[in-house]
Write a protein that holds these residues in place. Structure first.
Motif, PDB file in Angstrom:
ATOM      1  N   GLY A  99       0.762  -1.234   0.000  1.00 50.07           N
ATOM      2  CA  GLY A  99       0.000   0.000   0.000  1.00 50.07           C
ATOM      3  C   GLY A  99       0.792   1.281   0.000  1.00 50.07           C
ATOM      4  N   TYR A 100       2.125   1.193  -0.015  1.00 50.59           N
ATOM      5  CA  TYR A 100       2.913   2.407   0.109  1.00 50.59           C
ATOM      6  C   TYR A 100       3.323   2.988  -1.242  1.00 50.59           C
ATOM      7  N   THR A 127      -0.338   6.568  -3.926  1.00 45.69           N
ATOM      8  CA  THR A 127       0.257   6.729  -5.252  1.00 45.69           C
ATOM      9  C   THR A 127       1.209   7.922  -5.283  1.00 45.69           C
ATOM     10  N   LEU A 128       1.927   8.031  -6.390  1.00 51.81           N
ATOM     11  CA  LEU A 128       2.813   9.172  -6.604  1.00 51.81           C
ATOM     12  C   LEU A 128       2.012  10.472  -6.536  1.00 51.81           C
ATOM     13  N   GLY A 129       0.832  10.488  -7.130  1.00 50.81           N
ATOM     14  CA  GLY A 129       0.007  11.688  -7.112  1.00 50.81           C
ATOM     15  C   GLY A 129      -0.375  12.128  -5.717  1.00 50.81           C
ATOM     16  N   ASP A 130      -0.506  11.163  -4.802  1.00 53.25           N
ATOM     17  CA  ASP A 130      -0.903  11.497  -3.428  1.00 53.25           C
ATOM     18  C   ASP A 130       0.151  12.299  -2.681  1.00 53.25           C
ATOM     19  N   ILE A 131       1.421  12.160  -3.079  1.00 54.82           N
ATOM     20  CA  ILE A 131       2.484  12.838  -2.320  1.00 54.82           C
ATOM     21  C   ILE A 131       3.032  14.062  -3.063  1.00 54.82           C
ATOM     22  N   MET A 132       2.505  14.343  -4.250  1.00 56.63           N
ATOM     23  CA  MET A 132       3.012  15.467  -5.038  1.00 56.63           C
ATOM     24  C   MET A 132       2.519  16.812  -4.504  1.00 56.63           C
ATOM     25  N   ASP A 135      -1.219   7.859 -10.899  1.00 51.63           N
ATOM     26  CA  ASP A 135      -2.168   6.938 -10.271  1.00 51.63           C
ATOM     27  C   ASP A 135      -1.517   5.625  -9.846  1.00 51.63           C
ATOM     28  N   LYS A 136      -0.196   5.577  -9.895  1.00 53.46           N
ATOM     29  CA  LYS A 136       0.550   4.404  -9.445  1.00 53.46           C
ATOM     30  C   LYS A 136       1.613   4.827  -8.432  1.00 53.46           C
ATOM     31  N   PRO A 137       2.124   3.882  -7.642  1.00 56.95           N
ATOM     32  CA  PRO A 137       3.248   4.236  -6.778  1.00 56.95           C
ATOM     33  C   PRO A 137       4.458   4.646  -7.613  1.00 56.95           C
TER      34      PRO A 137
END
Length: 461
Positions: free
Chosen positions: A179-180, A291-296, A370-372
């Protein structure tokens, strides 16, 4: 049992952040559970400023040895291990090297590794300090190295643990599969002394005794790997389809292991009393995916991160392949991200004069939000195929990752690496170094999860 820690090859403190669940800058100084009594961080390639060590000290302060001296920034090979304060948990992300021994001796007593191979400093600490628990991290290829003697290096490590009275579990964990926010595969090693309460508890849980038939011992060890062990309790797995347990005994001497041992280690396993049990497992996770988008970043990003248009494309953006077997593209075309990340064919000549065609496949120009994130390397931010390129959320322009985004991909607090304490003075760490530190780090979230299991183990010890 006291929750005391020694952190080797500490970097900027990934294990420390994870063990104490440090998520934001406000959490520094609130280490209520795990007391890091000593740490070691020394980067041989840094001649003037030890940025990782100085960042660690800025965030956490330093620790003195038993002589009242600060040896935290010494080469670990030069540290007198008897001066390290006592501790109960040894942690560290040690370098992946060639773990062969200097020579094969009749007995392992006095056996020495080659100079510069840092595993032997860990072994020396195991011998002198005798910590009841050990948690280490390394690259996934550790299980397969070296290429000419598959599994030898990990076999040497397991034999060293065996000789010091430890049982060892290992698991290759991809953070994204739990999940990370990063697709990062790493080998984790958990070792515990055979005289701990935890060791007795595990044996009682699985019904293991020395008098069991080998077939029943194998079933017991499979239960540890799949259900009852440290990693199984922390990160749920299932046995891979058609997977079968491999069993192999280590040679009695470490020197013999170095000379002759080979083993095709699977991604999960346990070593007890010199016998290796290893089986392929698959993650059993069905929760949320970061996802990558979540931390941008969602707000304004500094201009230095944006890529000029002329550095993006050398031709139509839809072109993803280049064929240079007849003629090389101009230098300015090759110094674009489109060329670097695109598929290519090049005519090359071997050292013997043989001409051949080198081929390389295309990778995505823009990383998918939308992906890690893909695995972050120490070259992050440089002109490299592995560097992440994203579309800015506010402007839609193409840019590189910010330093804080790199930190979040590894699960560190935002701006963890912004400052260092150099000779008593607070200074900013260069952007290039901040990215390098993150490429070298581990995914802190995984240590946060492991801490929950460790905390229960220590409370019962």
């Amino acid at each position: 049992m006291k929750k005391t820690v020694c952190e080797l090859f500490a970097g900027v403190g990934g294990f420390r952040c994870g063990l104490n669940n440090i998520r934001t800058v406000e959490d520094y100084g609130k280490e209520e559970k795990w007391d890091t009594v000593w740490f070691s961080q020394w980067e041989p390639s840094e001649k003037k400023t030890q940025y990782a060590h100085d960042c660690y000290v800025y965030r956490f302060g330093t620790r003195l040895d038993k002589n009242g001296e600060d040896t935290t920034n010494y080469n670990i090979e030069d540290v007198d291990k008897t001066t390290i304060p006592d501790f109960n948990l040894l942690v560290g992300g040690f370098p992946c090297q060639d773990y062969s021994v200097a020579s094969s001796l009749a007995t392992s007593k006095g056996l020495e590794g080659k100079k510069g191979i840092l595993w032997w400093s860990i072994r020396e600490i195991l011998e002198i300090k005798k910590p009841p628990f050990v948690l280490l991290e390394n690259v996934d290829r550790l299980l397969k190295s070296p290429a000419k003697q598959r599994g030898r290096d990990f076999g040497v490590i397991l034999a060293c643990f065996r000789d010091e009275g430890y049982t060892v579990e290992w698991r290759v964990i991809n953070a994204a599969e739990y999940g990370y926010q990063q697709r990062r595969r790493r080998t984790f090693i958990f070792a515990y002394k055979n005289n701990t309460r935890y060791a007795t508890k595990i044996l009682n849980t699985i019904g293991y005794t020395d008098t069991l038939e080998e077939e029943n011992k194998e079933k017991c060890m499979e239960s540890v790997i799949l259900n009852d062990g440290f990693f199984a309790e922390t990160f749920s797995v299932n046995k891979a389809k058609s997977a079968k347990m491999k069993v192999k005994r280590l040679s009695s001497e470490v020197g013999e292991v170095s000379d002759t041992f080979q083993c095709l280690f699977e991604n999960s396993g346990i070593m007890k009393d010199g016998i290796i049990y290893t089986i392929k497992t698959v993650p059993n996770y069905h929760g949320k995916q970061i996802t990558l988008g979540d931390i941008m970043e969602t707000e304004k990003v500094e201009e230095q991160y944006f890529i000029p248009e002329e550095k993006l494309y050398y031709t139509d953006p839809m072109i993803t392949h280049s064929d240079e077997t007849k003629q090389r593209l101009p230098k300015e075309d090759r110094q674009t991200w489109q060329y670097l990340k695109g598929a290519k064919k090049l005519l090359r000549t071997s050292s013997t004069g043989h001409k051949y065609v080198f081929s390389e496949g295309a990778i995505s120009m823009i990383d998918q939000e939308d992906k890690p994130a893909r695995t972050m390397l120490t070259s992050e931010g440089g002109f490299s195929r592995t560097t992440h390129i994203v579309k800015d959320k506010m402007t839609g322009r193409v840019r590189l990752l910010t330093a804080t985004e790199a930190e979040r991909i590894q699960g560190f607090p935002t701006n963890h690496t912004k400052y260092c304490l150099v000779k008593g003075e607070k200074v900013e760490m260069p952007l290039r170094k901040r990215r390098f530190m993150m490429g070298n780090a581990l995914v802190v979230n995984l240590i946060v999860d492991m801490e929950k299991t460790l905390n229960d183990i220590f409370d019962e010890e």
